[in-house]
Design a protein around this motif. Structure first.
Motif, PDB file in Angstrom:
ATOM      1  N   PRO A 196      47.004   8.189 -37.516  1.00 28.03           N
ATOM      2  CA  PRO A 196      45.882   9.200 -37.961  1.00 28.03           C
ATOM      3  C   PRO A 196      46.529  10.603 -38.380  1.00 28.03           C
ATOM      4  CG  PRO A 196      45.564   9.227 -35.637  1.00 28.03           C
ATOM      5  CD  PRO A 196      46.793   8.086 -35.971  1.00 28.03           C
ATOM      6  N   TYR A 247      42.756  13.605 -43.395  1.00 26.31           N
ATOM      7  CA  TYR A 247      41.646  12.550 -43.139  1.00 26.31           C
ATOM      8  C   TYR A 247      40.708  12.209 -44.428  1.00 26.31           C
ATOM      9  CZ  TYR A 247      37.364  10.808 -41.132  1.00 26.31           C
ATOM     10  OH  TYR A 247      35.924  10.035 -40.825  1.00 26.31           O
ATOM     11  N   VAL A 271      40.752   8.506 -45.720  1.00 30.41           N
ATOM     12  CA  VAL A 271      39.630   7.871 -45.864  1.00 30.41           C
ATOM     13  C   VAL A 271      39.252   7.357 -47.276  1.00 30.41           C
ATOM     14  CG1 VAL A 271      37.072   7.946 -45.481  1.00 30.41           C
ATOM     15  CG2 VAL A 271      38.793   8.680 -43.578  1.00 30.41           C
ATOM     16  N   LEU A 313      36.633   1.467 -40.238  1.00 29.34           N
ATOM     17  CA  LEU A 313      37.691   1.497 -39.366  1.00 29.34           C
ATOM     18  C   LEU A 313      37.490   1.432 -37.900  1.00 29.34           C
ATOM     19  CD1 LEU A 313      40.777   4.188 -40.369  1.00 29.34           C
ATOM     20  CD2 LEU A 313      40.203   3.785 -37.946  1.00 29.34           C
ATOM     21  N   VAL A 352      43.261   2.691 -34.236  1.00 34.63           N
ATOM     22  CA  VAL A 352      44.434   3.411 -35.063  1.00 34.63           C
ATOM     23  C   VAL A 352      45.549   3.086 -33.878  1.00 34.63           C
ATOM     24  CG1 VAL A 352      42.927   5.143 -35.995  1.00 34.63           C
ATOM     25  CG2 VAL A 352      43.668   5.623 -33.526  1.00 34.63           C
ATOM     26  N   ARG A 383      38.862  13.247 -35.695  1.00 31.79           N
ATOM     27  CA  ARG A 383      38.175  12.848 -36.669  1.00 31.79           C
ATOM     28  C   ARG A 383      37.632  11.356 -36.588  1.00 31.79           C
ATOM     29  NH1 ARG A 383      38.409  16.496 -41.177  1.00 31.79           N
ATOM     30  NH2 ARG A 383      36.549  15.495 -41.757  1.00 31.79           N
ATOM     31  N   TYR A 384      38.715  10.652 -36.654  1.00 32.05           N
ATOM     32  CA  TYR A 384      38.312   9.080 -36.524  1.00 32.05           C
ATOM     33  C   TYR A 384      37.496   8.784 -35.113  1.00 32.05           C
ATOM     34  CZ  TYR A 384      41.765   9.001 -40.154  1.00 32.05           C
ATOM     35  OH  TYR A 384      42.451   9.076 -41.492  1.00 32.05           O
ATOM     36  N   GLN A 414      33.996   9.770 -36.267  1.00 32.78           N
ATOM     37  CA  GLN A 414      33.384   8.908 -37.258  1.00 32.78           C
ATOM     38  C   GLN A 414      32.921   7.646 -36.556  1.00 32.78           C
ATOM     39  OE1 GLN A 414      32.434   9.733 -40.615  1.00 32.78           O
ATOM     40  NE2 GLN A 414      31.377   7.946 -40.324  1.00 32.78           N
ATOM     41  N   LEU A 431      36.051   3.998 -31.185  1.00 30.68           N
ATOM     42  CA  LEU A 431      37.501   3.823 -31.923  1.00 30.68           C
ATOM     43  C   LEU A 431      38.569   3.345 -30.548  1.00 30.68           C
ATOM     44  CD1 LEU A 431      38.966   4.352 -34.444  1.00 30.68           C
ATOM     45  CD2 LEU A 431      39.963   6.527 -33.381  1.00 30.68           C
TER      46      LEU A 431
END
Ligand SMILES: [Zn+2]
Length: 415
Positions: free
Chosen positions: A165, A170, A174, A185, A188, A203-204, A207, A215
């Motif tokens: 990432p 970002y 994205v 997603l 990672v 950030r991921y 999200q 995640l």
């Protein structure tokens, strides 16, 4: 691109800054790093003449705006091929450099798989003027570069796997993913602990949380330990693979990790092979289609750099995703190895022309200056020796002096 990270804004994003704010923004929070920062502060604040002007609030705002603007340039179109070559009038002319391998240059495409050995054309101009540069590498794998950072993603049946990432990228990453799939997603990978390659992880994570997912973050045992050792503020891996050889499955894709037991870049540096895709992802191993960046892609040492490249050579792959610069092939690795050999020979020659005896000067009152002066002279001569062959390539003049100095120390340091 999102400008400064929140903690950096907290540290220096106000009209007056203090030493602690400077330390946090400029150095990591580890004790040794902050100690180095304090030394720098001491140098800054004890020097009374010839100091740079104090940065002003206007200066810092202008820097912040430049970062945002850099990430928002939209004069190009990154959605497919062929690309528009319209010139942004506000941008400078971008010089053309020859390929380091003789490989062909092609316009990037999200639809057409890159021919093995080819490079994306006009890459620097594209990265400075387009929100992302996207290139398909297989049925399911894509390389994406945002600014000067690159990463790789794989579109599975259910969701998307992102290798690294990359920081402050970002929105571009994205947008690139969304230009080829609507799948979420889910996973990672951290290839090593350097923040510029994994700094957007929060950030991921956020999200995924909004999507009702947790995640999945995969890293080696060594990277997990390294994140703890440096006191990183970044999210920890949710699962680890065994160091130095391990792997994990992402849906039907097998991903194999090769850790460098004797690593030039960082203790936890590793190469990740997407087996069926014939791709190896190894950020900061080298910069394809370019001579080496500062200190051989920000290596902690030159020692073992050649060994690490040879280890990657022995893996099965057609494409090298290297975290910066272009998409690599085996020809790029050969170019890099040739540069290593040439700079080592240049440094040896330069040491012969600049023996230590020539730098011994008791009148200086301390021996401290002698070795740095010898290294600087050796590096300068080595760069002069390298220039006829490599001076034509992208960024040579900026990278070569630090390459030469690091190589010189390695040549000096062991027999
Ligand atoms: Zn790195």
């Amino acid at each position: 691109m999102h400008g400064w990270a929140p903690d950096i804004i907290g540290a220096i994003g106000e009209p007056t800054t203090d030493a602690e704010g400077y330390l946090h923004a400029s150095f990591t929070d580890s004790l040794t790093s902050r100690a180095a920062g304090r030394q720098g502060l001491g140098r800054i604040y004890t020097r009374s003449e010839g100091r740079d002007d104090q940065t002003t609030w206007q200066t810092r705002n202008a820097q912040h705006d430049a970062v945002l603007k850099w990430g928002r340039r939209t004069s190009g179109c990154s959605s497919g091929s062929p690309r528009s070559n319209e010139k942004d009038a506000s941008m400078p002319d971008f010089p053309a450099f020859p390929s380091t391998t003789g490989g062909e240059f092609v316009a990037p495409s999200k639809d057409l798989v890159l021919p093995v050995g080819a490079h994306v054309d006009q890459l620097f101009r594209r990265t400075m003027t387009e929100p992302f540069v996207l290139q398909r590498l297989s049925e399911r794998s894509y390389w994406v570069e945002v600014g000067v950072f690159a990463t790789l993603f794989y579109v599975g049946e259910e969701s998307v796997l992102l290798m690294d990432p990359i920081e402050h990228c970002y929105d571009g990453v994205v947008a690139a993913i969304e230009s080829v799939t609507a799948k979420p997603l889910s996973t990672v990978v951290y290839t090593h602990f350097h923040a510029d390659h994994i700094g957007d992880a929060p950030r991921y994570v956020e999200q995924a949380r909004q999507d009702g997912l947790t995640l999945r973050i995969v890293a080696s045992d060594m990277t997990a330990r390294k994140l703890d050792a440096v006191g990183s503020v970044l999210p920890r891996p949710t699962e680890t693979v065994a160091w130095p050889k391990g792997g994990f499955a992402f849906e039907d894709l097998g991903v194999q990790m090769h850790g460098f037991e004797w690593a030039a870049h960082t203790d936890d540096h590793s190469a990740w092979q997407l087996a069926t895709e014939r791709i190896v992802h190894c950020p900061d191993l080298m910069g394809p289609d370019q001579p080496p960046f500062w200190r051989f892609t920000a290596n902690e040492r030159f020692l073992f750099a050649e060994r690490n490249l040879n280890e990657v050579q022995e893996m099965e792959w057609d494409f090298l995703s290297a975290g910066h610069a272009n998409i690599g092939s085996r020809a790029d690795v050969q170019f890099e190895l040739g540069y290593y050999r040439d700079i080592r020979n240049a440094v040896i020659q330069a040491f012969e022309a600049n023996p230590f005896s020539g730098f011994i000067d008791p009148s200086q009152g301390a021996h401290t200056a002698w070795f740095p002066a010898q290294l600087a002279a050796v590096a300068k001569d080595a760069v002069d020796l390298m220039r006829p062959k490599y001076g034509q390539y992208y960024g040579f003049e900026a990278g070569a002096p630090s390459n030469a100095e690091l190589a010189a120390f390695t040549v000096f340091a062991f027999r």
